[in-house]
Structures are given as C-alpha cells and as structure tokens.
Design a protein around this motif. Structure first.
Motif, PDB file in Angstrom:
ATOM      1  N   HIS A 113     -10.062  -9.127  -3.624  1.00  0.00           N
ATOM      2  CA  HIS A 113      -9.517  -7.942  -4.287  1.00  0.00           C
ATOM      3  C   HIS A 113      -8.773  -8.412  -5.533  1.00  0.00           C
ATOM      4  CE1 HIS A 113     -10.446  -5.559  -0.756  1.00  0.00           C
ATOM      5  NE2 HIS A 113      -9.867  -6.479  -0.024  1.00  0.00           N
ATOM      6  N   ILE A 114      -9.154  -7.862  -6.677  1.00  0.00           N
ATOM      7  CA  ILE A 114      -8.535  -8.240  -7.948  1.00  0.00           C
ATOM      8  C   ILE A 114      -7.876  -7.003  -8.531  1.00  0.00           C
ATOM      9  CG2 ILE A 114      -8.998  -9.095 -10.282  1.00  0.00           C
ATOM     10  CD1 ILE A 114     -11.490 -10.517  -8.996  1.00  0.00           C
ATOM     11  N   MET A 115      -6.630  -7.181  -8.941  1.00  0.00           N
ATOM     12  CA  MET A 115      -5.891  -6.036  -9.476  1.00  0.00           C
ATOM     13  C   MET A 115      -5.020  -6.512 -10.635  1.00  0.00           C
ATOM     14  SD  MET A 115      -4.588  -2.595  -8.179  1.00  0.00           S
ATOM     15  CE  MET A 115      -5.416  -2.734  -6.658  1.00  0.00           C
ATOM     16  N   PHE A 116      -5.105  -5.779 -11.736  1.00  0.00           N
ATOM     17  CA  PHE A 116      -4.180  -6.018 -12.837  1.00  0.00           C
ATOM     18  C   PHE A 116      -2.800  -5.535 -12.420  1.00  0.00           C
ATOM     19  CE2 PHE A 116      -7.903  -5.618 -15.883  1.00  0.00           C
ATOM     20  CZ  PHE A 116      -7.825  -6.922 -16.341  1.00  0.00           C
ATOM     21  N   LYS A 117      -1.788  -6.307 -12.761  1.00  0.00           N
ATOM     22  CA  LYS A 117      -0.411  -5.845 -12.529  1.00  0.00           C
ATOM     23  C   LYS A 117      -0.186  -4.610 -13.388  1.00  0.00           C
ATOM     24  CE  LYS A 117       1.366 -10.336 -11.303  1.00  0.00           C
ATOM     25  NZ  LYS A 117       2.239 -11.457 -11.654  1.00  0.00           N
ATOM     26  N   GLY A 118       0.364  -3.566 -12.799  1.00  0.00           N
ATOM     27  CA  GLY A 118       0.626  -2.321 -13.515  1.00  0.00           C
ATOM     28  C   GLY A 118      -0.486  -1.301 -13.404  1.00  0.00           C
ATOM     29  N   ASP A 119      -1.578  -1.628 -12.682  1.00  0.00           N
ATOM     30  CA  ASP A 119      -2.710  -0.708 -12.509  1.00  0.00           C
ATOM     31  C   ASP A 119      -2.261   0.514 -11.707  1.00  0.00           C
ATOM     32  OD1 ASP A 119      -5.063   0.607 -11.607  1.00  0.00           O
ATOM     33  OD2 ASP A 119      -6.181  -1.260 -11.609  1.00  0.00           O
ATOM     34  N   VAL A 120      -2.753   1.675 -12.086  1.00  0.00           N
ATOM     35  CA  VAL A 120      -2.443   2.910 -11.372  1.00  0.00           C
ATOM     36  C   VAL A 120      -2.897   2.832  -9.911  1.00  0.00           C
ATOM     37  CG1 VAL A 120      -4.540   4.176 -11.966  1.00  0.00           C
ATOM     38  CG2 VAL A 120      -2.419   5.426 -11.619  1.00  0.00           C
ATOM     39  N   ALA A 121      -3.919   2.026  -9.615  1.00  0.00           N
ATOM     40  CA  ALA A 121      -4.420   1.892  -8.236  1.00  0.00           C
ATOM     41  C   ALA A 121      -3.396   1.239  -7.309  1.00  0.00           C
ATOM     42  CB  ALA A 121      -5.722   1.099  -8.217  1.00  0.00           C
ATOM     43  N   MET A 122      -2.415   0.549  -7.859  1.00  0.00           N
ATOM     44  CA  MET A 122      -1.347  -0.019  -7.016  1.00  0.00           C
ATOM     45  C   MET A 122      -0.665   1.084  -6.220  1.00  0.00           C
ATOM     46  SD  MET A 122       0.337  -2.739  -9.713  1.00  0.00           S
ATOM     47  CE  MET A 122       1.795  -2.999  -8.700  1.00  0.00           C
ATOM     48  N   LYS A 123      -0.496   2.252  -6.850  1.00  0.00           N
ATOM     49  CA  LYS A 123       0.175   3.374  -6.204  1.00  0.00           C
ATOM     50  C   LYS A 123      -0.652   3.925  -5.044  1.00  0.00           C
ATOM     51  CE  LYS A 123       2.684   7.551  -7.350  1.00  0.00           C
ATOM     52  NZ  LYS A 123       3.183   8.399  -8.420  1.00  0.00           N
ATOM     53  N   CYS A 124      -1.977   4.020  -5.222  1.00  0.00           N
ATOM     54  CA  CYS A 124      -2.851   4.512  -4.145  1.00  0.00           C
ATOM     55  C   CYS A 124      -2.719   3.645  -2.898  1.00  0.00           C
ATOM     56  CB  CYS A 124      -4.311   4.489  -4.583  1.00  0.00           C
ATOM     57  SG  CYS A 124      -4.714   5.596  -5.934  1.00  0.00           S
ATOM     58  N   ASN A 125      -2.577   2.342  -3.114  1.00  0.00           N
ATOM     59  CA  ASN A 125      -2.547   1.379  -2.016  1.00  0.00           C
ATOM     60  C   ASN A 125      -1.143   0.993  -1.571  1.00  0.00           C
ATOM     61  OD1 ASN A 125      -5.462   0.464  -1.681  1.00  0.00           O
ATOM     62  ND2 ASN A 125      -5.207   0.320  -3.888  1.00  0.00           N
ATOM     63  N   LYS A 126      -0.150   1.449  -2.316  1.00  0.00           N
ATOM     64  CA  LYS A 126       1.233   1.028  -2.073  1.00  0.00           C
ATOM     65  C   LYS A 126       1.340  -0.499  -2.083  1.00  0.00           C
ATOM     66  CE  LYS A 126       2.469   5.177   0.480  1.00  0.00           C
ATOM     67  NZ  LYS A 126       1.278   5.937   0.638  1.00  0.00           N
ATOM     68  N   LEU A 127       0.692  -1.104  -3.086  1.00  0.00           N
ATOM     69  CA  LEU A 127       0.660  -2.563  -3.213  1.00  0.00           C
ATOM     70  C   LEU A 127       1.759  -3.061  -4.138  1.00  0.00           C
ATOM     71  CD1 LEU A 127      -3.178  -3.147  -3.682  1.00  0.00           C
ATOM     72  CD2 LEU A 127      -1.835  -3.619  -1.632  1.00  0.00           C
ATOM     73  N   LYS A 128       2.264  -4.238  -3.795  1.00  0.00           N
ATOM     74  CA  LYS A 128       3.252  -4.911  -4.625  1.00  0.00           C
ATOM     75  C   LYS A 128       2.848  -6.384  -4.737  1.00  0.00           C
ATOM     76  CE  LYS A 128       7.163  -1.988  -3.230  1.00  0.00           C
ATOM     77  NZ  LYS A 128       6.858  -0.930  -4.101  1.00  0.00           N
ATOM     78  N   PRO A 129       2.806  -6.913  -5.967  1.00  0.00           N
ATOM     79  CA  PRO A 129       2.373  -8.303  -6.140  1.00  0.00           C
ATOM     80  C   PRO A 129       3.156  -9.305  -5.298  1.00  0.00           C
ATOM     81  CG  PRO A 129       2.500  -7.220  -8.262  1.00  0.00           C
ATOM     82  CD  PRO A 129       3.077  -6.270  -7.242  1.00  0.00           C
ATOM     83  N   GLU A 130       4.447  -9.086  -5.164  1.00  0.00           N
ATOM     84  CA  GLU A 130       5.266 -10.045  -4.413  1.00  0.00           C
ATOM     85  C   GLU A 130       5.034  -9.961  -2.906  1.00  0.00           C
ATOM     86  OE1 GLU A 130       7.519  -6.278  -5.180  1.00  0.00           O
ATOM     87  OE2 GLU A 130       6.490  -7.670  -6.498  1.00  0.00           O
ATOM     88  N   LYS A 131       4.525  -8.846  -2.410  1.00  0.00           N
ATOM     89  CA  LYS A 131       4.321  -8.653  -0.965  1.00  0.00           C
ATOM     90  C   LYS A 131       2.866  -8.867  -0.542  1.00  0.00           C
ATOM     91  CE  LYS A 131       4.842  -5.244   2.697  1.00  0.00           C
ATOM     92  NZ  LYS A 131       5.005  -3.851   3.013  1.00  0.00           N
ATOM     93  N   HIS A 132       1.923  -8.430  -1.326  1.00  0.00           N
ATOM     94  CA  HIS A 132       0.508  -8.448  -0.947  1.00  0.00           C
ATOM     95  C   HIS A 132      -0.200  -9.623  -1.622  1.00  0.00           C
ATOM     96  CE1 HIS A 132       1.861  -4.307  -0.177  1.00  0.00           C
ATOM     97  NE2 HIS A 132       1.113  -4.461   0.907  1.00  0.00           N
ATOM     98  N   LYS A 133      -0.059 -10.783  -1.017  1.00  0.00           N
ATOM     99  CA  LYS A 133      -0.594 -12.025  -1.582  1.00  0.00           C
ATOM    100  C   LYS A 133      -2.107 -12.154  -1.409  1.00  0.00           C
ATOM    101  CE  LYS A 133       3.529 -13.606  -2.580  1.00  0.00           C
ATOM    102  NZ  LYS A 133       4.021 -13.612  -3.916  1.00  0.00           N
ATOM    103  N   PHE A 134      -2.726 -11.320  -0.571  1.00  0.00           N
ATOM    104  CA  PHE A 134      -4.174 -11.389  -0.384  1.00  0.00           C
ATOM    105  C   PHE A 134      -4.927 -10.756  -1.562  1.00  0.00           C
ATOM    106  CE2 PHE A 134      -2.710  -7.547   1.707  1.00  0.00           C
ATOM    107  CZ  PHE A 134      -3.607  -6.573   1.287  1.00  0.00           C
ATOM    108  N   VAL A 135      -4.208 -10.109  -2.457  1.00  0.00           N
ATOM    109  CA  VAL A 135      -4.796  -9.564  -3.683  1.00  0.00           C
ATOM    110  C   VAL A 135      -4.599 -10.597  -4.786  1.00  0.00           C
ATOM    111  CG1 VAL A 135      -4.612  -7.741  -5.428  1.00  0.00           C
ATOM    112  CG2 VAL A 135      -4.306  -7.180  -3.004  1.00  0.00           C
ATOM    113  N   LYS A 136      -5.634 -10.820  -5.601  1.00  0.00           N
ATOM    114  CA  LYS A 136      -5.494 -11.688  -6.774  1.00  0.00           C
ATOM    115  C   LYS A 136      -4.901 -10.835  -7.883  1.00  0.00           C
ATOM    116  CE  LYS A 136      -8.607 -15.326  -5.949  1.00  0.00           C
ATOM    117  NZ  LYS A 136      -7.602 -16.016  -5.217  1.00  0.00           N
ATOM    118  N   TRP A 137      -3.665 -11.098  -8.203  1.00  0.00           N
ATOM    119  CA  TRP A 137      -2.952 -10.333  -9.226  1.00  0.00           C
ATOM    120  C   TRP A 137      -3.131 -11.026 -10.556  1.00  0.00           C
ATOM    121  CZ3 TRP A 137      -1.272  -5.685  -8.000  1.00  0.00           C
ATOM    122  CH2 TRP A 137      -1.055  -5.406  -6.655  1.00  0.00           C
ATOM    123  N   ILE A 138      -3.575 -10.284 -11.539  1.00  0.00           N
ATOM    124  CA  ILE A 138      -3.766 -10.870 -12.857  1.00  0.00           C
ATOM    125  C   ILE A 138      -3.096  -9.989 -13.910  1.00  0.00           C
ATOM    126  CG2 ILE A 138      -5.869 -12.122 -12.284  1.00  0.00           C
ATOM    127  CD1 ILE A 138      -7.511  -9.883 -13.467  1.00  0.00           C
TER     128      ILE A 138
END
Length: 187
Positions: A113-138
């Motif tokens: 899973h690849i997600m840009f930091k600040g992507d609107v999709a973070m809200k859909c998933n309730k994802l946070k870069p510091e908590k969800h390490k299984f996502v590749k944050w770029i």
C-alpha cells in the motif's frame, strides 16, 4: 483490446490488461460506504471480475501485477482479502486506496500500500504515518502547497490534488518489478 492496453503492452513489452468498473452508480455508492468505514463488498461484480481475471492469468502461468488507485486500490485490497493461498507470481499495489486493510486481513497477498502523506484517502482509512507502518508513506516530490485551501467534508483541495498525482510513481513501481529490484529503491 483497447488502445491504452495496446500502448501499455508495447511500452512495457509484456501483455497488459486494463479492467474498468462499468457502473458509476455502484462506484459512487461504494466510495460513500468506504468513507463511512464500510469496506467494498467482496461480492461486487468488479471485485469478482478482477479476482477471476487474476486467477485465470495465474492459471496460465503469467506473472500478474495488480495496480489500483483510489477506488481501484480498494478493489485490489478486496482481491487480496479473498486469496486463499499465496501466489508467488502475483504482485499487488494500491496507490491512495480508499480502503487499506490491516496486514492480518491479507495474509496470502504480496501487497504494498503506497500513500502520499497528506492524501485525502488517509481520512477514509483513518491512517496516520506514525501509526500505520505497513503503508509505504511517501512525500510528493516537486509539490508546493498553494497559500490557502478551502476545506470540505472529505478534505482540502490540496489533499485532493495530492490524491490525484500518483501517475508519478506507477512507472517506477512497474519498472522495479520488471527489473526484479526492491520497490523501496524506487522512492
């Protein structure tokens, strides 16, 4: 075969199949449910078609790369959840997916899973870069934030702009797979 499939096949030198959801109403409904934390149905026609095409290609001994952006990423994630055994020739990538399951829900999938930091999709998933390490944050390269952005219920214009800029990472991901180099080296 569609024109874009022929172009991509010529470009990459491998067969390319592009699947598109044919129901706008179903897509909008599914996106709305996902924003409310209800994952896309594994019984949806598009999920079922994607799964079946993938299984058929694997049965013919093809290497298969599934890439989905936004709603397409949620479809790839659902296919990953349906898998009943590991498929060594299957590589799955989501880009700004509106549905990102925990790794425990996709035990047989080789999924990134690849997600840009600040992507609107973070809200859909309730994802946070510091908590969800299984996502590749770029970070989005070469992006400068406009001065003032209006907020909406789903996020700011800046977050939507970020969400719609994944074309910059698709080619490096596919090339890294074709060259058998780690995806981490792409970023």
């Amino acid at each position: 075969m569609k024109d874009d499939e022929i172009h991509m096949s010529d470009y990459y030198g491998i067969p390319v199949k592009i699947l598109c959801n044919k129901s706008l109403a179903n897509t909008v409904f599914t996106i709305g449910k996902t924003v409310c934390a209800i994952p896309p149905s594994t019984k949806s026609k598009f999920v079922a078609e994607t799964y079946q095409v993938t299984k058929d290609l694997l049965a013919k001994d093809y290497d298969v790369i599934l890439v989905g952006h936004s709603y397409g990423g949620s479809v790839v994630s659902r296919v990953a959840e349906i898998l009943k055994s590991p498929e060594s020739k299957l590589h799955m990538f989501t880009l700004g997916s509106i549905y990102v399951p925990e790794p425990s829900q996709t035990p047989y999938a080789n999924i990134t899973h690849i997600m840009f930091k600040g992507d609107v999709a973070m809200k859909c998933n309730k994802l946070k870069p510091e908590k969800h390490k299984f996502v590749k944050w770029i970070r989005r390269r070469g992006y400068t934030s406009p001065q003032k952005m209006k907020k909406s219920i789903f996020g700011s214009k800046e977050a939507w702009s970020i969400h719609n800029s994944y074309e910059t990472v698709i080619e490096p991901i596919i090339n890294s797979i074709l060259k058998n180099t780690p995806v981490e080296d792409v970023y």
